[in-house]
Design a protein around this motif. Structure first.
Motif, PDB file in Angstrom:
ATOM      1  N   TYR A  86      10.734 106.202  18.531  1.00  0.00           N
ATOM      2  CA  TYR A  86      11.500 105.916  17.521  1.00  0.00           C
ATOM      3  C   TYR A  86      13.037 104.505  18.009  1.00  0.00           C
ATOM      4  O   TYR A  86      13.167 103.936  17.476  1.00  0.00           O
ATOM      5  CB  TYR A  86      12.436 107.603  17.727  1.00  0.00           C
ATOM      6  CG  TYR A  86      13.951 107.137  17.914  1.00  0.00           C
ATOM      7  CD1 TYR A  86      14.589 106.971  16.102  1.00  0.00           C
ATOM      8  CD2 TYR A  86      15.033 107.088  18.769  1.00  0.00           C
ATOM      9  CE1 TYR A  86      15.761 107.104  15.863  1.00  0.00           C
ATOM     10  CE2 TYR A  86      16.476 107.010  18.229  1.00  0.00           C
ATOM     11  CZ  TYR A  86      16.851 106.912  16.883  1.00  0.00           C
ATOM     12  OH  TYR A  86      18.033 107.008  16.095  1.00  0.00           O
ATOM     13  N   GLU A  87      13.427 104.588  19.785  1.00  0.00           N
ATOM     14  CA  GLU A  87      13.882 103.597  20.441  1.00  0.00           C
ATOM     15  C   GLU A  87      13.532 101.911  19.788  1.00  0.00           C
ATOM     16  O   GLU A  87      14.114 101.422  19.012  1.00  0.00           O
ATOM     17  CB  GLU A  87      13.681 104.211  21.595  1.00  0.00           C
ATOM     18  CG  GLU A  87      15.040 104.861  22.622  1.00  0.00           C
ATOM     19  CD  GLU A  87      16.196 105.004  21.863  1.00  0.00           C
ATOM     20  OE1 GLU A  87      16.439 104.169  21.488  1.00  0.00           O
ATOM     21  OE2 GLU A  87      16.706 106.272  21.922  1.00  0.00           O
TER      22      GLU A  87
ATOM     23  N   ALA B 282      13.249 109.634  11.645  1.00  0.00           N
ATOM     24  CA  ALA B 282      14.772 108.875  12.384  1.00  0.00           C
ATOM     25  C   ALA B 282      14.748 107.575  12.348  1.00  0.00           C
ATOM     26  O   ALA B 282      16.560 106.934  12.355  1.00  0.00           O
ATOM     27  CB  ALA B 282      15.197 109.907  13.728  1.00  0.00           C
ATOM     28  N   ALA B 283      14.710 107.112  12.170  1.00  0.00           N
ATOM     29  CA  ALA B 283      15.497 105.643  12.902  1.00  0.00           C
ATOM     30  C   ALA B 283      15.510 105.413  11.142  1.00  0.00           C
ATOM     31  O   ALA B 283      17.110 104.319  11.430  1.00  0.00           O
ATOM     32  CB  ALA B 283      14.030 104.022  13.192  1.00  0.00           C
ATOM     33  N   GLU B 284      14.856 105.486   9.827  1.00  0.00           N
ATOM     34  CA  GLU B 284      15.398 104.891   9.183  1.00  0.00           C
ATOM     35  C   GLU B 284      16.877 105.631   8.670  1.00  0.00           C
ATOM     36  O   GLU B 284      17.767 105.056   7.942  1.00  0.00           O
ATOM     37  CB  GLU B 284      14.377 105.079   7.879  1.00  0.00           C
ATOM     38  CG  GLU B 284      13.107 104.221   8.399  1.00  0.00           C
ATOM     39  CD  GLU B 284      12.120 104.796   7.100  1.00  0.00           C
ATOM     40  OE1 GLU B 284      11.323 103.920   7.891  1.00  0.00           O
ATOM     41  OE2 GLU B 284      11.578 106.101   7.136  1.00  0.00           O
TER      42      GLU B 284
ATOM     43  N   LEU C 255      15.474 116.672  13.541  1.00  0.00           N
ATOM     44  CA  LEU C 255      15.436 115.458  14.692  1.00  0.00           C
ATOM     45  C   LEU C 255      13.613 114.764  14.490  1.00  0.00           C
ATOM     46  O   LEU C 255      12.566 115.609  14.347  1.00  0.00           O
ATOM     47  CB  LEU C 255      15.083 116.300  15.946  1.00  0.00           C
ATOM     48  CG  LEU C 255      16.766 116.557  16.562  1.00  0.00           C
ATOM     49  CD1 LEU C 255      17.075 117.949  16.511  1.00  0.00           C
ATOM     50  CD2 LEU C 255      16.489 117.182  17.936  1.00  0.00           C
TER      51      LEU C 255
ATOM     52  N   SER D   9      19.294 106.897  10.735  1.00  0.00           N
ATOM     53  CA  SER D   9      19.710 107.990  11.976  1.00  0.00           C
ATOM     54  C   SER D   9      21.912 107.852  11.663  1.00  0.00           C
ATOM     55  O   SER D   9      22.263 107.969  12.453  1.00  0.00           O
ATOM     56  CB  SER D   9      19.498 107.039  13.327  1.00  0.00           C
ATOM     57  OG  SER D   9      20.157 105.235  12.685  1.00  0.00           O
TER      58      SER D   9
ATOM     59  N   ALA E  70      14.677 102.058  15.856  1.00  0.00           N
ATOM     60  CA  ALA E  70      15.846 101.511  15.969  1.00  0.00           C
ATOM     61  C   ALA E  70      16.196 100.504  16.501  1.00  0.00           C
ATOM     62  O   ALA E  70      17.557 100.187  16.258  1.00  0.00           O
ATOM     63  CB  ALA E  70      16.456 102.489  17.101  1.00  0.00           C
TER      64      ALA E  70
ATOM     65  N   MET F 209      20.325 111.863  11.041  1.00  0.00           N
ATOM     66  CA  MET F 209      18.843 112.671  11.751  1.00  0.00           C
ATOM     67  C   MET F 209      19.060 111.771  13.221  1.00  0.00           C
ATOM     68  O   MET F 209      19.161 110.779  13.223  1.00  0.00           O
ATOM     69  CB  MET F 209      17.827 111.704  10.809  1.00  0.00           C
ATOM     70  CG  MET F 209      15.979 112.775  11.426  1.00  0.00           C
ATOM     71  SD  MET F 209      14.907 112.222  10.299  1.00  0.00           S
ATOM     72  CE  MET F 209      13.816 113.060  11.262  1.00  0.00           C
ATOM     73  N   GLU F 210      18.382 112.496  13.564  1.00  0.00           N
ATOM     74  CA  GLU F 210      17.781 112.129  15.502  1.00  0.00           C
ATOM     75  C   GLU F 210      16.625 111.641  16.134  1.00  0.00           C
ATOM     76  O   GLU F 210      15.963 113.003  15.458  1.00  0.00           O
ATOM     77  CB  GLU F 210      18.600 113.525  16.217  1.00  0.00           C
ATOM     78  CG  GLU F 210      19.721 114.136  16.136  1.00  0.00           C
ATOM     79  CD  GLU F 210      20.199 114.625  16.898  1.00  0.00           C
ATOM     80  OE1 GLU F 210      20.590 115.427  18.056  1.00  0.00           O
ATOM     81  OE2 GLU F 210      20.975 116.195  16.690  1.00  0.00           O
ATOM     82  N   GLY F 211      16.297 111.265  16.193  1.00  0.00           N
ATOM     83  CA  GLY F 211      15.576 110.571  17.122  1.00  0.00           C
ATOM     84  C   GLY F 211      15.410 110.782  18.481  1.00  0.00           C
ATOM     85  O   GLY F 211      16.194 110.855  19.454  1.00  0.00           O
TER      86      GLY F 211
END
Length: 257
Positions: free
Chosen positions: A98-99, A83-85, A73, A87, A102, A91-93
């Motif tokens: 992160y949002e 995490a964005a790259e 995470l 997901s 994303a 992988m969890e953001g």
């Protein structure tokens, strides 16, 4: 059951340890996630990581860790970026930063970059992340401290600063040189004393909460849908990482995101 968390300038390890039982490690460089995964933790939380003068955490080592059944995470800084790259690979953001990545609202790596003190100085931040400046300026606008036009102008000025120079004194001095009314910069200085928003820290705390909530009891190993393909580049990362150790988080100026 072991949790490993890489942190530094965003959230001090000793503070994090008051919220969750985990092994806290320094900001991650390339190979550190791989080495942490060798100990088979149930999950790895990535907050801070090096870049610029030090090779950054590679996507490949995160993919390898998840292929070994380890949940990974990320939040707040390098963790939010990775995490964005990754997901789509599992992988969890966690958190607003992160949002933002994303959704494509944030797209520059230096949004989360800071200069910071060395380990001996507790990784204390020496500059302000652009995401924090942006959040604080937005709060100041909502509070009626500055108008929208001034907020937009200050955001543009902050983006134009080299990331180690991003701090309120430099930003507000530059704003006055560019013609922003001193009454507005003075009001903003006063607002920042109590109203400064540290979005990176908030997201790091949210990550600790997610880890504690998800992995307090038994949990199934991470399941992935991809086949991990070893490459020459991956073998080089492994070889280099195997030559050095991941050091426990202790208390150099470094750069980090």
């Amino acid at each position: 059951m072991t949790l490993c968390i890489f942190t530094g300038p965003t959230l001090p390890a000793d503070e994090g340890a008051r919220h969750i039982d985990a092994v806290f490690l320094p900001p991650a460089a390339q190979g550190d996630v791989y080495r942490a995964a060798l100990d088979k933790p149930v999950a790895i939380g990535l907050i801070d990581g090096y870049f610029d003068r030090v090779p950054s955490v590679s996507h490949k080592e995160i993919l390898w860790a998840m292929a070994q059944g380890i949940h990974v995470l990320g939040a707040a800084s390098m963790g939010a970026l990775r995490a964005a790259e990754l997901s789509l690979f599992g992988m969890e953001g966690v958190g607003a930063i992160y949002e933002g990545y994303a959704r494509g609202e944030l797209d520059a790596d230096d949004e989360v970059a800071v200069a910071h003190a060395p380990a001996e100085g507790g990784y204390r931040p020496l500059s302000e992340a652009l995401v924090n400046l942006r959040a604080t300026l937005g709060a100041a606008e909502r509070a009626g401290v500055i108008p929208a036009a001034t907020r937009e102008r200050l955001e543009a000025l902050a983006r134009g600063l080299f990331y180690p120079d991003r701090c309120y004194p430099i930003l507000l001095r530059r704003a006055e040189e560019e013609g922003v009314q001193r009454a507005q910069t003075a009001a903003l200085r006063e607002f920042v004393r109590e109203g400064r928003i540290d979005q990176k820290r908030a997201d790091a705390m949210a990550l600790l909460e997610a880890l504690r909530g998800r992995f307090a009891g038994g949990v199934e190993p991470k399941q992935v849908r991809y086949h991990f393909e070893p490459t020459d580049a991956w073998e080089l990362i492994r070889e280099r990482a195997d030559r050095r150790a991941v050091r426990p988080n202790t208390r150099e100026t470094e750069v980090n995101r």
